[in-house]
Design a protein around this motif. Structure first.
Motif, PDB file in Angstrom:
ATOM      1  N   ARG A  62      -0.772  16.569  14.531  1.00  0.00           N
ATOM      2  CA  ARG A  62      -0.133  16.609  13.211  1.00  0.00           C
ATOM      3  C   ARG A  62       1.022  17.610  13.208  1.00  0.00           C
ATOM      4  N   CYS A  75      -7.908  17.509   5.250  1.00  0.00           N
ATOM      5  CA  CYS A  75      -8.515  16.486   6.100  1.00  0.00           C
ATOM      6  C   CYS A  75      -7.936  15.126   5.736  1.00  0.00           C
ATOM      7  N   ASP A  76      -8.189  14.155   6.586  1.00  0.00           N
ATOM      8  CA  ASP A  76      -7.822  12.775   6.266  1.00  0.00           C
ATOM      9  C   ASP A  76      -8.801  12.223   5.240  1.00  0.00           C
ATOM     10  N   SER A 105     -13.798  11.027   3.132  1.00  0.00           N
ATOM     11  CA  SER A 105     -13.350  10.639   4.466  1.00  0.00           C
ATOM     12  C   SER A 105     -14.346   9.668   5.080  1.00  0.00           C
ATOM     13  N   SER A 109     -12.618   8.481  10.338  1.00  0.00           N
ATOM     14  CA  SER A 109     -11.464   9.359  10.119  1.00  0.00           C
ATOM     15  C   SER A 109     -11.378  10.395  11.235  1.00  0.00           C
ATOM     16  N   THR A 110     -10.180  10.929  11.447  1.00  0.00           N
ATOM     17  CA  THR A 110     -10.033  11.979  12.454  1.00  0.00           C
ATOM     18  C   THR A 110     -10.874  13.192  12.063  1.00  0.00           C
ATOM     19  N   THR A 213      -4.106   7.840  -0.357  1.00  0.00           N
ATOM     20  CA  THR A 213      -4.540   8.151   0.999  1.00  0.00           C
ATOM     21  C   THR A 213      -3.809   9.389   1.493  1.00  0.00           C
ATOM     22  N   THR A 215      -3.056  12.395   4.546  1.00  0.00           N
ATOM     23  CA  THR A 215      -3.009  12.712   5.968  1.00  0.00           C
ATOM     24  C   THR A 215      -3.240  14.202   6.120  1.00  0.00           C
ATOM     25  N   GLY A 216      -4.337  14.567   6.752  1.00  0.00           N
ATOM     26  CA  GLY A 216      -4.697  15.968   6.877  1.00  0.00           C
ATOM     27  C   GLY A 216      -3.634  16.785   7.581  1.00  0.00           C
ATOM     28  N   THR A 219       0.112  15.906   4.270  1.00  0.00           N
ATOM     29  CA  THR A 219       0.356  15.507   2.887  1.00  0.00           C
ATOM     30  C   THR A 219       0.288  16.719   1.956  1.00  0.00           C
TER      31      THR A 219
END
Length: 320
Positions: A62, A75-76, A105, A109-110, A213, A215-216, A219
């Motif tokens: 990331r 987190c995602d 999550s 998820s990652t 949605t 993105t860890g 976002t």
């Protein structure tokens, strides 16, 4: 960071697996082959274990934003709700009614966790769950693994509560009390998804909504109110024309000097020159006749002002 990114031959390939997950997946695949040799349908049991191992060990590279007063997603996941609520006592946050952003999550998820803000780690607490609770369908369910982490910087705080199933080593934290972290940097691992509640000050500006949605580590979910006040005060200082350094101050001084020189050349005083036409030209630049900040767009070009002054002086000379 940017140079390294430019040198990557496959910049879109950001998915990575932990070595432990790869080893577990390889073992599960060998077990699947053995079970399939005994009885063919048992192969799929081992294959499912291999998929779970890979899902538990998947993470992604990331790039955190360049942000001074913001909060990013830890987190995602998907935003479940944004509202006000009381934070758990374990976080030791200031204030009673705080903004809570709840994130869900999925198991695929990652697994990395990212610092929501830059600052110091104030609280770190981990409560292991019960093996009889392998999944977490509800965040308030008993027997789940929970982690409490509070970050603080310059009087601003952000607390997060991580929840996941109790079976296995599901949450691992790589920070301790007193550590300093950067925005969006990984501070731990949570495997096979779960829940994440982010608690922020009540006066914060949020930028997310239910169903979005995230993105860890990337976002941006909120901005601290202190940054908004600083930006407003800077803008007010510029547009109010008060104090040294105002963009209108040198224009006003130049216009006044030109008016004085023109009046002297014409054998008049500055007061006599201030007729209706001169008022229209110079009125907005007199110190005690400034427009309000919300009425100001931009100062007029001094060259245009001087041209109108010279034209006024020429007409006055022809009239004499």
């Amino acid at each position: 960071m940017s140079d390294d990114f430019e040198r990557q031959s496959l910049p879109w390939m950001k998915t990575v697996f932990d070595w432990e997950a790869v080893a577990a997946a390889a073992g599960a695949f060998l077990a699947a082959l053995l079970l399939g040799w005994i009885w063919a349908p048992l192969f799929w049991v081992g294959f499912a274990a291999m998929v779970i191992a890979l899902a538990a060990g998947r993470w992604a590279k990331r790039t955190p934003p360049d942000l001074a007063y913001g909060v990013v997603a830890p987190c995602d996941g998907v935003v479940v709700s944004v509202g006000y609520g009381d934070a758990p006592a374990a976080l030791r946050l200031k204030g009673e009614s705080l903004v809570r952003v709840r994130i869900a999550s999925s198991p695929v998820s990652t697994n990395k966790l990212y610092a929501p803000m830059a600052g110091g780690v104030e609280i770190v607490s981990l409560q292991q769950g019960e093996p009889g609770q392998p999944i977490s369908p509800k965040p308030d369910q008993e027997g789940l693994t929970r982690a409490y982490v509070t970050f603080e910087s310059q009087g601003e705080q952000a607390g997060i509560v991580l929840t996941t199933g109790g079976l296995g080593p599901r949450i691992e934290l790589a920070v301790d009390h007193g550590d300093v972290v950067r925005l969006g940097r990984s501070f731990g691992t949570r495997r096979l998804g779960g829940w994440c509640d982010v608690y922020l000050p009540a006066d914060i500006r949020t930028h997310v909504w239910a169903g979005q949605t995230l993105t860890g580590g990337e976002t941006v979910i909120a901005h601290f109110r202190s940054s908004v006040v600083d930006d407003y005060e800077d803008a007010e200082a510029v547009f109010s024309g008060a104090g040294a350094g105002s963009p209108r101050e040198p224009v006003a001084a130049a216009a006044a000097a030109t008016a004085t020189a023109t009046a002297a050349a014409m054998g008049m005083s500055a007061e006599e020159l201030a007729d209706d036409e001169a008022d229209a030209v110079l009125g907005e630049f007199y110190e005690d006749d400034y427009p309000e900040p919300d009425e100001v767009s931009a100062p007029e070009d001094p060259a245009a002002i001087f041209a109108r002054l010279r034209e006024a002086a020429r007409k006055h000379g022809e009239g004499d």
